[in-house]
Design an enzyme around this catalytic site. Structure first.
Site, PDB file in Angstrom:
ATOM      1  N   GLY A 128       0.260  -1.188   0.055  1.00 23.18           N
ATOM      2  CA  GLY A 128      -0.180   0.032   0.087  1.00 23.18           C
ATOM      3  C   GLY A 128       0.761   1.261  -0.337  1.00 23.18           C
ATOM      4  O   GLY A 128       0.517   2.232   0.403  1.00 23.18           O
ATOM      5  N   ARG A 129       2.477   1.410   0.295  1.00 26.87           N
ATOM      6  CA  ARG A 129       3.115   2.115   0.287  1.00 26.87           C
ATOM      7  C   ARG A 129       4.318   1.835   0.328  1.00 26.87           C
ATOM      8  O   ARG A 129       5.238   2.648   0.626  1.00 26.87           O
ATOM      9  CB  ARG A 129       2.727   3.175   1.707  1.00 26.87           C
ATOM     10  CG  ARG A 129       3.555   1.851   2.872  1.00 26.87           C
ATOM     11  CD  ARG A 129       4.289   3.179   4.152  1.00 26.87           C
ATOM     12  NE  ARG A 129       3.957   2.062   5.039  1.00 26.87           N
ATOM     13  CZ  ARG A 129       4.327   2.624   6.422  1.00 26.87           C
ATOM     14  NH1 ARG A 129       4.132   3.682   6.233  1.00 26.87           N
ATOM     15  NH2 ARG A 129       3.883   1.987   7.367  1.00 26.87           N
ATOM     16  N   LYS A 131       9.965   1.624   0.118  1.00 30.27           N
ATOM     17  CA  LYS A 131       9.181   2.760   0.854  1.00 30.27           C
ATOM     18  C   LYS A 131       8.225   4.466   1.009  1.00 30.27           C
ATOM     19  O   LYS A 131       9.688   4.890   1.452  1.00 30.27           O
ATOM     20  CB  LYS A 131       9.243   1.646   2.276  1.00 30.27           C
ATOM     21  CG  LYS A 131       8.326   1.285   3.243  1.00 30.27           C
ATOM     22  CD  LYS A 131       8.704   0.227   4.373  1.00 30.27           C
ATOM     23  CE  LYS A 131       7.410   0.042   5.630  1.00 30.27           C
ATOM     24  NZ  LYS A 131       8.254  -0.656   6.564  1.00 30.27           N
ATOM     25  N   ASP A 161       1.282 -10.967   7.014  1.00 29.96           N
ATOM     26  CA  ASP A 161       1.917 -10.376   6.192  1.00 29.96           C
ATOM     27  C   ASP A 161       2.841  -9.775   6.747  1.00 29.96           C
ATOM     28  O   ASP A 161       3.335  -9.167   5.349  1.00 29.96           O
ATOM     29  CB  ASP A 161       0.397  -9.441   5.565  1.00 29.96           C
ATOM     30  CG  ASP A 161       0.809  -8.157   6.313  1.00 29.96           C
ATOM     31  OD1 ASP A 161      -0.090  -8.601   8.273  1.00 29.96           O
ATOM     32  OD2 ASP A 161       0.581  -7.142   7.066  1.00 29.96           O
ATOM     33  N   ASN A 162       3.989  -9.870   7.645  1.00 31.89           N
ATOM     34  CA  ASN A 162       5.390  -9.197   8.102  1.00 31.89           C
ATOM     35  C   ASN A 162       5.797 -10.523   8.189  1.00 31.89           C
ATOM     36  O   ASN A 162       7.572 -10.297   8.281  1.00 31.89           O
ATOM     37  CB  ASN A 162       5.237  -8.213   8.914  1.00 31.89           C
ATOM     38  CG  ASN A 162       4.420  -7.314   8.518  1.00 31.89           C
ATOM     39  OD1 ASN A 162       4.179  -7.201   7.403  1.00 31.89           O
ATOM     40  ND2 ASN A 162       3.697  -6.725   9.984  1.00 31.89           N
ATOM     41  N   ASP A 165      10.008  -6.230   7.513  1.00 28.68           N
ATOM     42  CA  ASP A 165       8.571  -4.727   8.184  1.00 28.68           C
ATOM     43  C   ASP A 165       9.228  -4.492   9.510  1.00 28.68           C
ATOM     44  O   ASP A 165       8.417  -4.606  10.219  1.00 28.68           O
ATOM     45  CB  ASP A 165       7.109  -5.268   8.258  1.00 28.68           C
ATOM     46  CG  ASP A 165       7.498  -5.033   6.663  1.00 28.68           C
ATOM     47  OD1 ASP A 165       7.624  -4.545   5.621  1.00 28.68           O
ATOM     48  OD2 ASP A 165       5.555  -5.100   6.238  1.00 28.68           O
TER      49      ASP A 165
HETATM   50  P1  AMP Z   1       2.048  -2.167   8.343  1.00 31.49           P
HETATM   51  O1  AMP Z   1       1.525  -2.321   9.393  1.00 31.49           O
HETATM   52  O2  AMP Z   1       2.727  -1.473   7.595  1.00 31.49           O
HETATM   53  O3  AMP Z   1       2.511  -3.449   8.075  1.00 31.49           O
HETATM   54  O4  AMP Z   1       1.191  -2.495   7.170  1.00 31.49           O
HETATM   55  C1  AMP Z   1      -0.161  -3.204   6.742  1.00 31.49           C
HETATM   56  C2  AMP Z   1      -1.027  -3.005   5.556  1.00 31.49           C
HETATM   57  O5  AMP Z   1      -0.709  -1.850   5.894  1.00 31.49           O
HETATM   58  C3  AMP Z   1       0.319  -2.599   4.610  1.00 31.49           C
HETATM   59  O6  AMP Z   1      -0.460  -3.769   3.288  1.00 31.49           O
HETATM   60  C4  AMP Z   1       0.848  -1.954   4.025  1.00 31.49           C
HETATM   61  O7  AMP Z   1       0.989  -1.555   2.830  1.00 31.49           O
HETATM   62  C5  AMP Z   1      -0.249  -0.744   4.440  1.00 31.49           C
HETATM   63  N1  AMP Z   1       0.250   0.685   4.689  1.00 31.49           N
HETATM   64  C6  AMP Z   1       0.593   0.734   6.053  1.00 31.49           C
HETATM   65  N2  AMP Z   1       0.293   1.819   5.787  1.00 31.49           N
HETATM   66  C7  AMP Z   1      -0.201   2.679   5.071  1.00 31.49           C
HETATM   67  C8  AMP Z   1       0.279   4.563   4.426  1.00 31.49           C
HETATM   68  N3  AMP Z   1       0.612   4.768   5.226  1.00 31.49           N
HETATM   69  N4  AMP Z   1      -0.560   3.885   3.359  1.00 31.49           N
HETATM   70  C9  AMP Z   1      -1.080   2.656   2.586  1.00 31.49           C
HETATM   71  N5  AMP Z   1      -0.653   1.962   2.820  1.00 31.49           N
HETATM   72  C10 AMP Z   1      -0.082   1.408   4.062  1.00 31.49           C
HETATM   73 MG    MG Z   2       4.207  -4.975   6.767  1.00 31.43          MG
END
Ligand code: AMP
Ligand code: MG
Length: 489
Positions: free
Chosen positions: A93-94, A114, A253-254, A263
């Site tokens: 997502g980012r 990222k 997912d991590n 992550d």
């Molecule tokens: P994370 O907790 O960082 O492992 O992220 C979990 C999910 O949320 C993943 O699919 C990321 O790509 C998405 N995500 C986290 N932060 C953002 C953001 N600021 N914009 C878009 N997607 C995000």
């Molecule tokens: Mg993640």
């Protein structure tokens, strides 16, 4: 080795896989990017000359604003269990996989950006990362590598004065991280949930071809591959446990299919030993508490094995999962014995280890300093060394344990200088304590990036004494307890 940014050798194998596994998408440039950090050690993995940091367009290339020749940016699809709850679609997502670089040693490295802007997987997110979190991931992953624990690496941070909104407005940044692959358990979960068995087979064959070539074409390759992932995950969690690392967000997912630390969010290298440590402020139930990680590793593997069910039988999946507890115990046991300077395994060691951790927990002893100080106990020790005495208030209990430990060392009869040296090679003097990361962040917010590089270099070699950096080995100051680390990044 004198490759420039524009002459990196791309070989985008993931982008040759079926398009349902990703979205083709370009990064969204951040305004007026500037280079914050560049890691010459990670650059070497790409055969990239450290002088690349000085190239006029370096910040543009390294933030994804200008496309590197040969790059084919895509966002990867995945799903996952977040805090135990099934989320049918997540995805990058980012983050954006800019492409894959093949080095002179025929290794392939994902360049994963990222904070590069929104993708079709962004859900409600802005696609951005803040400077604070990119610095934590940059230093956390390089510190992990310095400790010899499998992890993604960090190549570069690029900053911008553009604001993004978290609890407060913060400046945006991008991070390029490197890994042989960023495929996660969730990459297979999404395919299983959609009934895309052929895609799962294609992705598994791709990973086996890249990372376990000896299994290519073997009829039972998926079973063998699953077993490797079970073992690598058990080993990884054992290494985290031995070093006092809490990941903080062990969602499926991590979880890397290569057993890499992946992550870095609200992670912590613990200061005071606290087996119940919950480093993620958003983890109200303590699902990912430090002492839950071994069980969570298995739970996550079970979700992964389920996702492979069209490729392996239920019995094969169960047999693979059954390997986990023994593998974890064996790895962890070996690490703890090495940390204590014991070369052999004895039946009474369980009690000795348990009592040690119990004393550490009851006295909130500093985890890193404790193990470094253990090297001061020898076969002839009669009283605990000063460093241990200083970290414990229950002196009688410590004295009793030290006597047992010294007797155990005496029994083994290993030559002393060698034992102490081996202990120094497994018990780091320096870890990325939260307050050290925070100091680098605070200075970076004032546009002084020197502390990031200083810390990175120190943590690349955390077992040496580095007398000039003594204060970096100090226990956490009282203000560190007030640092709140949440999922927000
Ligand atoms: P994370 O907790 O960082 O492992 O992220 C979990 C999910 O949320 C993943 O699919 C990321 O790509 C998405 N995500 C986290 N932060 C953002 C953001 N600021 N914009 C878009 N997607 C995000
Ligand atoms: Mg993640």
């Amino acid at each position: 080795m004198a490759t420039t940014l524009t002459s990196l050798r791309f070989d985008n194998r993931f982008a040759r896989l079926h398009p349902s596994l990703y979205q083709v998408v370009d990064p969204t440039p951040l305004p007026a990017p500037y280079l914050v950090a560049f890691n010459s050690d990670a650059a070497a993995l790409l055969d990239l000359d450290p002088a690349a940091a000085l190239e006029p367009e370096a910040a543009g290339y390294l933030s994804g604003a200008i496309r590197l020749p040969g790059a084919e940016p895509i966002a990867m699809l995945y799903a996952g269990h977040q805090f135990g709850i099934w989320v049918p679609q997540l995805g990058d997502g980012r983050a954006i996989l800019l492409g894959q670089v093949r080095n002179a040693r025929s290794e392939t490295w994902d360049l994963h950006l990222k904070g590069g802007g929104q993708t079709q997987f962004s859900r409600m997110g802005d696609g951005r990362a803040v400077l604070r979190s990119t610095i934590r991931e940059y230093l956390g992953s390089e510190a992990m590598h310095g400790l010899g624990i499998p992890t993604t690496r960090a190549l570069a941070i690029v900053g911008s004065d553009a604001l993004v909104y978290r609890e407060t407005p913060e400046t945006a940044a991008t991070l390029i991280r490197l890994a042989p692959t960023h495929v996660r358990f969730g990459s297979f979960q999404v395919l299983a949930s959609r009934g895309l068995e052929d895609r799962a087979r294609e992705l598994a064959d791709y990973l086996i071809g890249e990372h376990l070539p000896e299994l290519v074409g073997a009829p039972d390759r998926y079973r063998a591959w699953l077993e490797v992932i079970v073992e690598r995950t058990a080993d990884l969690v054992a290494q985290w446990t031995a070093v006092g690392f809490a990941h903080g967000v062990l969602n499926t997912d991590n979880m890397s299919v290569l057993g890499l630390t992946l992550d870095y969010g609200p992670f912590a290298f613990m200061d005071e030993y606290d087996p119940r440590l919950v480093c993620n402020h958003s983890d109200h139930d303590g699902r990912y508490a430090f002492d839950q990680q071994p069980a969570v590793g298995l739970w996550n593997l079970a979700r992964f094995a389920e996702a492979l069910l069209p490729l392996v039988t239920l019995e094969e999946a169960n047999l693979a999962l059954e390997r986990y507890p023994a593998r974890f115990n064996e790895s962890y046991g070996r690490l703890v014995r090495a940390k204590m300077g014991l070369a052999t395994e004895r039946p009474e060691d369980g009690g000795l280890v348990e009592e040690m951790y119990s004393i550490m927990a009851a006295n909130r002893a500093d985890h890193t300093r404790w193990f470094r100080a253990l090297g001061g106990v020898t076969a002839t020790t009669e009283a605990p060394p000063a460093e241990l005495l200083a970290s414990v208030h229950d002196l009688e209990r410590l004295a009793g344990w030290t006597t047992r430990y010294a007797a155990r060392i005496r029994d083994e009869g290993r030559p002393e200088p060698a034992r102490a040296a081996e202990m120094r090679a497994i018990n780091p003097k320096f870890v990325l304590r939260n307050h050290l990361a925070q100091q680098a962040i605070d200075r970076a917010l004032e546009r002084d990036y020197s502390e990031i590089e200083r810390l990175r270099r120190l943590l690349a070699d955390p077992f040496a004494e580095h007398p000039e950096f003594e204060r970096y080995a100090d226990p956490a100051p009282p203000w560190a307890k007030d640092l709140v680390i949440s999922c927000s990044s």
